[in-house]
Design an enzyme around this catalytic site. Structure first.
Site, short mmCIF file in Angstrom:
data_model
loop_
_atom_site.label_atom_id
_atom_site.label_comp_id
_atom_site.label_asym_id
_atom_site.label_seq_id
_atom_site.Cartn_x
_atom_site.Cartn_y
_atom_site.Cartn_z
N ARG A 162 0.60 3.79 -3.19
CA ARG A 162 -0.03 5.20 -2.79
C ARG A 162 0.90 6.02 -2.70
NH1 ARG A 162 -5.55 4.32 0.39
NH2 ARG A 162 -5.60 2.00 0.39
N ASP A 182 -5.65 -9.71 -8.10
CA ASP A 182 -5.91 -8.78 -8.98
C ASP A 182 -4.75 -8.18 -9.83
OD1 ASP A 182 -5.70 -7.30 -7.07
OD2 ASP A 182 -7.40 -6.28 -6.84
N GLU A 227 -12.52 0.84 -9.90
CA GLU A 227 -12.33 -0.09 -10.90
C GLU A 227 -13.08 -0.13 -12.19
OE1 GLU A 227 -12.13 -0.85 -7.81
OE2 GLU A 227 -9.79 -0.83 -7.04
N GLU A 279 1.15 -1.21 0.01
CA GLU A 279 0.12 0.08 0.00
C GLU A 279 0.87 1.28 -0.06
OE1 GLU A 279 -3.18 0.28 -0.41
OE2 GLU A 279 -4.05 -1.87 0.45
N THR A 331 -0.96 1.07 -10.21
CA THR A 331 -2.39 0.42 -9.98
C THR A 331 -3.16 1.54 -8.81
OG1 THR A 331 -3.64 -1.48 -9.24
CG2 THR A 331 -1.88 -0.53 -7.73
#
Ligand SMILES: *[C@@H]1O[C@H](CO)[C@@H](O)[C@H](O)[C@H]1NC(C)=O
Ligand SMILES: *[C@@H]1O[C@H](CO)[C@@H](O)[C@H](O)[C@H]1NC(C)=O
Ligand SMILES: *[C@@H]1O[C@H](CO)[C@@H](O)[C@H](O)[C@H]1NC(C)=O
Length: 623
Positions: A261, A389, A526, A257, A613
């Site tokens: 981010r 994913d 998404e 994360e 992503t």
């Protein structure tokens, strides 16, 4: 070069110095001519002289500023993105950003008044001059609109990267984009008022939530603000990053994360703004995160302490999530390309290579991997949703990021799509909607369930087709995007649940249903992301209309007085159960993709940029 004539005008403070001092006859005749001029003509002369003096003063100030920060040498001169504007202070940086504009796809130039033009020329001249001293090609200033940020004009020119680069955006092009900018400003105002510097806003209780304590919302929002041309907001956020964001905290953070981010957010902000302060921050963070790779196999641990840089397994398990260890490569590779230090890329790429060598189910991977043994956990679930994913997404995107030079990534991606079609794709009763379910217990049972997260796939498939992969993938993308859209459109709130179950029972008339425990909508991006890619590559405005419908649901059911909130129940418009939480990715991804989706002319060129992503744009390189 204009700098030549700029060096000659009078620099002395008083105009008296222009008076003759009884020197030679030529001076005297000049003085006579001057005397013969009318008051008006003389005023004009004074004005010209003043303007020239200001320009000269200005360019000398710039020179001084430029000398102050010497740190550029620590970076690889080959890194094509390192800008000179790095060395300027705030004010000049802003002006620089306006100057060395790299044109956006089809964007229109804002008119600037003449004075600004003159000041800009002065700056350009200074830098052109300076560049020459370093043997660097002078930047283009002929109004040629075809070049874009991220472009390597000449890969063989090692100094190319020294040019300042920033990408210019013009702000909203139409009413829909304006509405998204207003949504962003509403969210930002609430965050700024009640949660500034904290990770997330709790908009209903007017308080803050901290997860890692890294100001996630600010860092995730930087490039969104740049793309929306929200300059003062960007500037304030940028200054917070420089002055306050401190990675030396004794805090265990989730490696993945934090990478997507924060590292991704800093790098995206750097590439768009050309401000090298972001690279310094990214490098500091990257160095601390490197501790996660310290396992016996090099497969990263899920958590890492930012102060000690020590990695460790999560409390709840000895395994890491497969998608997490395989969704850090774009960011670490880009950090290496920006700093010239290869270890980041090497460490992350080693993970991809290790996973490449592991046995898979028709290209599909179990969702857990052990950092100590380097093996997948036997019998664990295969899914395109949570924990699976972005493994697939980053196979394709790494291949694109590296200029399609790494064949094994493409092969693994193509194989996995075949595997998905063969093992996970199913259709509903009664309407024959396509969806991708999950395989449990190593393949012994199939679960007809799909996460909203899986709706990243249409976008990835469309991107692959654009990059030369089978056209069949576009058909899958379009069909799956339709199913994803319906998971929103068929709810009374026009918002999708986190998890949807699909029907294969001919006795039922419902294609899908949602269990009460899964009925929350977490402001996720998404599906919108998928619509954006499909619109981008097909030009079919139906995808914009679908996105607009979803945006209406967001506006109607998640907007509160001081921001936007996740909700607990999409199934009942009068009982939505707001959860008092505004996720950073709502600003970083959801609103960004909506804004990009509604553009009449594309804001970002997908032949030059690849989104991580978390929707942070990184340049595509040819290596
Ligand atoms: C800009 O330069 C590029 C490359 O030199 C050229 O192909 C293009 O036609 C030029 N465009 C304009 C508008 O002059
Ligand atoms: C990557 O793997 C290679 C070969 O196994 C190894 O020599 C190298 O040290 C690794 N790089 C990093 C940064 O871990
Ligand atoms: C646009 O996309 C929609 C949904 O996929 C499809 O039904 C429609 O036929 C497409 N329109 C065109 C002109 O291709």
């Amino acid at each position: 070069m204009a700098a030549m004539y700029l060096a000659t005008p009078p620099t002395g403070g008083s105009l008296e110095s222009l008076q003759p001092r009884g020197l030679n006859s030529r001076t005297v005749s000049l003085w006579r001519t001057w005397k013969r001029l009318s008051r008006c003509q003389r005023s004009i002369c004074y004005m010209i002289i003043t303007v020239l003096a200001v320009i000269v003063l200005y360019s000398y100030m710039m020179r001084d500023e430029a000398m102050r920060i010497p740190d550029l040498t620590q970076y690889d001169p080959k890194a094509p993105e390192m800008p000179l504007s790095a060395v300027l202070d705030d004010d000049t940086r802003q002006k620089k950003a306006l100057n060395k504009v790299e044109r956006v796809h089809n964007a229109i130039q804002v008119p600037v008044d003449e004075k600004q033009n003159m000041a800009q020329e002065a700056v350009d001249d200074y830098h052109g001059d300076d560049d020459d001293n370093e043997g660097v090609d002078a930047p283009e200033e002929n109004g040629n609109d075809s070049n874009q940020a991220g472009e390597d004009k000449d890969d063989d020119d090692p100094h190319n990267g020294q040019q300042a680069k920033s990408l210019k955006f013009e702000g909203p092009q139409n009413e829909r984009q304006k509405a998204v900018v207003e949504a962003f400003q509403h969210a930002w105002k609430g965050y700024r008022t009640y949660a500034w510097g904290h990770d997330h806003l709790r908009p209903i209780s007017k308080s803050a939530q901290n997860w890692f304590g890294l100001g996630l919302t600010i860092v995730d929002s930087l490039d969104t603000m740049w793309i929306m041309n929200l300059q003062s907001e960007f500037r304030e956020a940028r200054d917070w990053v420089e002055s306050t964001l401190d990675f030396g905290v004794n805090k265990d953070v989730n490696f993945f994360e934090t990478t997507i981010r924060v590292l991704g957010g800093l790098l995206g902000a750097f590439h768009l703004s050309g401000d090298a302060m972001f690279v310094d921050k990214a490098k500091d963070l990257g160095d601390r995160l490197m501790g996660a790779f310290s396992s016996p196999t090099g497969i990263p641990y899920s958590d890492v302490n930012l102060r000690s840089s020590r990695g460790h397994v999560p409390q709840w398990s000895s395994d890491s999530s497969t998608s997490e260890v395989s969704t850090i490569q774009l960011e670490f590779r880009d950090l290496s390309r920006c700093t010239g230090i290869n270890t980041y890329e090497d460490a992350a790429e080693n993970v991809s290579k290790k996973i490449h060598d592991l046995p898979k189910t028709e290209g599909l991977v179990p969702i857990f991997i052990n950092a100590n043994t380097g093996k997948f956990r036997a019998q664990s679930t295969i899914t395109l949703g949570a924990r699976g994913d972005s493994y697939y997404e980053y196979l394709l995107k790494q291949w694109i990021q590296t200029g399609k030079t790494q064949e094994y990534l493409k092969q693994d991606y193509v194989t996995s799509i075949q595997g998905m079609n063969h093992r996970l794709a199913k259709r509903t009763v009664p309407n024959n909607l396509l969806y991708f379910g999950e395989i449990l217990s190593g393949g012994r049972s199939f679960k007809p369930k799909m996460d909203e997260l899986t709706c990243f796939l249409p976008g990835t498939l469309a991107l692959g087709v654009h990059n030369g992969l089978s056209k069949d993938h576009l058909v899958i993308a379009e069909e799956l995007a339709y199913t994803c859209y319906l998971t929103f459109a068929r709810q009374p709130t026009h918002l999708a649940a986190e998890i949807t179950y699909f029907n294969s029972d001919s006795a039922s008339q419902m294609d899908f249903y949602v269990k009460s425990n899964d009925a929350h909508y977490l402001l996720r991006p998404e599906t919108i992301e998928g619509l954006y890619y499909l619109y981008y590559f097909t030009g079919n405005t139906t995808y914009q209309d679908w996105g607009w419908k979803i945006f209406q649901g967001i506006e109607k059911y998640t907007k509160v007085r001081n921001g936007y909130t996740t909700i607990g129940n999409v199934k009942n418009a009068v009982d939505i159960r707001p959860k008092d939480m505004m996720e950073s990715y709502f600003l970083g991804e959801t609103l960004k993709y909506l804004y990009l989706l509604f553009a009449d002319r594309h804001e970002i060129d997908l032949d030059r940029w690849v989104f991580n992503t978390e929707a942070h744009p990184l340049p595509i390189r040819s290596y």
